[in-house]
Design a protein around this motif. Structure first.
Motif, PDB file in Angstrom:
ATOM      1  N   VAL A  88       8.567  -3.639  -1.560  1.00 18.30           N
ATOM      2  CA  VAL A  88       7.878  -4.199  -2.735  1.00 18.30           C
ATOM      3  C   VAL A  88       6.897  -5.298  -2.334  1.00 18.30           C
ATOM      4  O   VAL A  88       5.758  -5.337  -2.814  1.00 18.30           O
ATOM      5  N   GLN A  89       7.309  -6.176  -1.423  1.00 20.14           N
ATOM      6  CA  GLN A  89       6.442  -7.289  -1.000  1.00 20.14           C
ATOM      7  C   GLN A  89       5.150  -6.765  -0.373  1.00 20.14           C
ATOM      8  O   GLN A  89       4.066  -7.286  -0.649  1.00 20.14           O
ATOM      9  N   THR A  90       5.256  -5.738   0.435  1.00 17.73           N
ATOM     10  CA  THR A  90       4.073  -5.159   1.096  1.00 17.73           C
ATOM     11  C   THR A  90       3.155  -4.532   0.058  1.00 17.73           C
ATOM     12  O   THR A  90       1.934  -4.690   0.117  1.00 17.73           O
ATOM     13  N   ARG A  91       3.763  -3.831  -0.925  1.00 16.32           N
ATOM     14  CA  ARG A  91       2.967  -3.182  -1.967  1.00 16.32           C
ATOM     15  C   ARG A  91       2.153  -4.224  -2.728  1.00 16.32           C
ATOM     16  O   ARG A  91       0.962  -4.059  -2.951  1.00 16.32           O
ATOM     17  N   PHE A  92       2.817  -5.333  -3.112  1.00 12.69           N
ATOM     18  CA  PHE A  92       2.121  -6.356  -3.893  1.00 12.69           C
ATOM     19  C   PHE A  92       1.108  -7.128  -3.043  1.00 12.69           C
ATOM     20  O   PHE A  92       0.103  -7.607  -3.554  1.00 12.69           O
ATOM     21  N   ALA A  93       1.372  -7.239  -1.733  1.00 14.65           N
ATOM     22  CA  ALA A  93       0.433  -7.943  -0.846  1.00 14.65           C
ATOM     23  C   ALA A  93      -0.871  -7.165  -0.693  1.00 14.65           C
ATOM     24  O   ALA A  93      -1.914  -7.744  -0.393  1.00 14.65           O
ATOM     25  N   LEU A  94      -0.823  -5.853  -0.900  1.00 16.38           N
ATOM     26  CA  LEU A  94      -2.011  -5.010  -0.747  1.00 16.38           C
ATOM     27  C   LEU A  94      -2.951  -5.108  -1.952  1.00 16.38           C
ATOM     28  O   LEU A  94      -4.107  -4.712  -1.864  1.00 16.38           O
ATOM     29  N   LEU A  95      -2.435  -5.614  -3.076  1.00 12.33           N
ATOM     30  CA  LEU A  95      -3.188  -5.537  -4.332  1.00 12.33           C
ATOM     31  C   LEU A  95      -4.351  -6.521  -4.401  1.00 12.33           C
ATOM     32  O   LEU A  95      -4.369  -7.544  -3.727  1.00 12.33           O
ATOM     33  N   THR A  96      -5.318  -6.187  -5.266  1.00 11.77           N
ATOM     34  CA  THR A  96      -6.522  -6.991  -5.451  1.00 11.77           C
ATOM     35  C   THR A  96      -6.708  -7.300  -6.930  1.00 11.77           C
ATOM     36  O   THR A  96      -6.439  -6.444  -7.769  1.00 11.77           O
ATOM     37  N   THR A  97      -7.186  -8.501  -7.248  1.00 12.78           N
ATOM     38  CA  THR A  97      -7.486  -8.825  -8.646  1.00 12.78           C
ATOM     39  C   THR A  97      -8.988  -8.597  -8.892  1.00 12.78           C
ATOM     40  O   THR A  97      -9.773  -8.622  -7.937  1.00 12.78           O
TER      41      THR A  97
END
Lengths: 131, 63
Positions: free
Chosen positions: A26-35
């Motif tokens: 989960v942490q890796t998935r959220f770290a990949l995201l962009t706003t």
């Protein structure tokens, strides 16, 4: 087009969504995201890559399941009718449309892009029009 | 029999379409009440549907 042909474009999309969901923590998935703000005010390859990758990532299993269910039910039928090339183009245009409208409507939002819903709604629109 | 099934499927999709339109409006209303909630995603949903419309325009008469 031969109706027995395998709808591999849509199958590949669904497979990628499932594989990423169950292999990335989960942490890796959220770290990949962009706003949207990051993409507009601090554009970089990482931000663009994050925005594109987000189309294959999901918050939780319910999110993944509902999107992939629609991609499977409608997308497979649509690919059998339209062919692989047009299906790939539909995914590209609906993803681009979702990304553009999301960025323009939420410029200062701290909420990142996430999910394949843009693809799903593009498919729903075309499916409804071709009925 | 097939005709009845087709009409039933069509009706289901019309209902589903209405449901999704309602879902989008609901999302925007929720966004007004709770900034940062579902409405954010619903704009992306509208964008996806517009992308689908763009595709239909590009491939007009070729589908």
């Amino acid at each position: 087009m031969n109706k027995t042909q395998l709808p591999w474009v849509m199958g590949l999309l669904v497979t990628i969504c499932f594989v990423l969901h169950f292999t990335l923590p989960v942490q890796t998935r959220f770290a990949l995201l962009t706003t949207p703000a990051e993409l507009i005010f601090a554009p970089s390859l990482r931000a663009l890559g994050g925005a594109i990758t987000a189309g294959f990532l999901h918050v939780d299993f319910r999110h993944l399941f509902s999107n992939c269910l629609m991609l499977t039910l409608l997308g497979f039928a649509l690919e059998k009718k339209m062919g692989h090339g047009k299906t790939a183009m539909l995914l590209l245009l609906s993803g681009l449309g979702a990304l553009t409208v999301h960025v323009l409507s939420n410029v200062y939002s701290p909420i990142p892009f996430l999910g394949a819903s843009g693809y799903v709604f593009g498919i729903i629109a075309v499916y409804a029009a071709l009925l | 029999m097939f005709s009845v099934l087709s009409r039933f499927t069509l009706l289901c999709f019309k209902v589903l379409t209405l449901f999704f339109i309602g879902f989008i409006i609901w999302g925007q209303w929720m966004e007004g009440l709770y900034p940062g909630a579902g409405g954010v995603a619903n704009w992306a949903h509208i964008g996806g549907a517009l992308g689908g419309a763009w595709f239909l325009y590009v491939y007009k008469g070729k589908l």
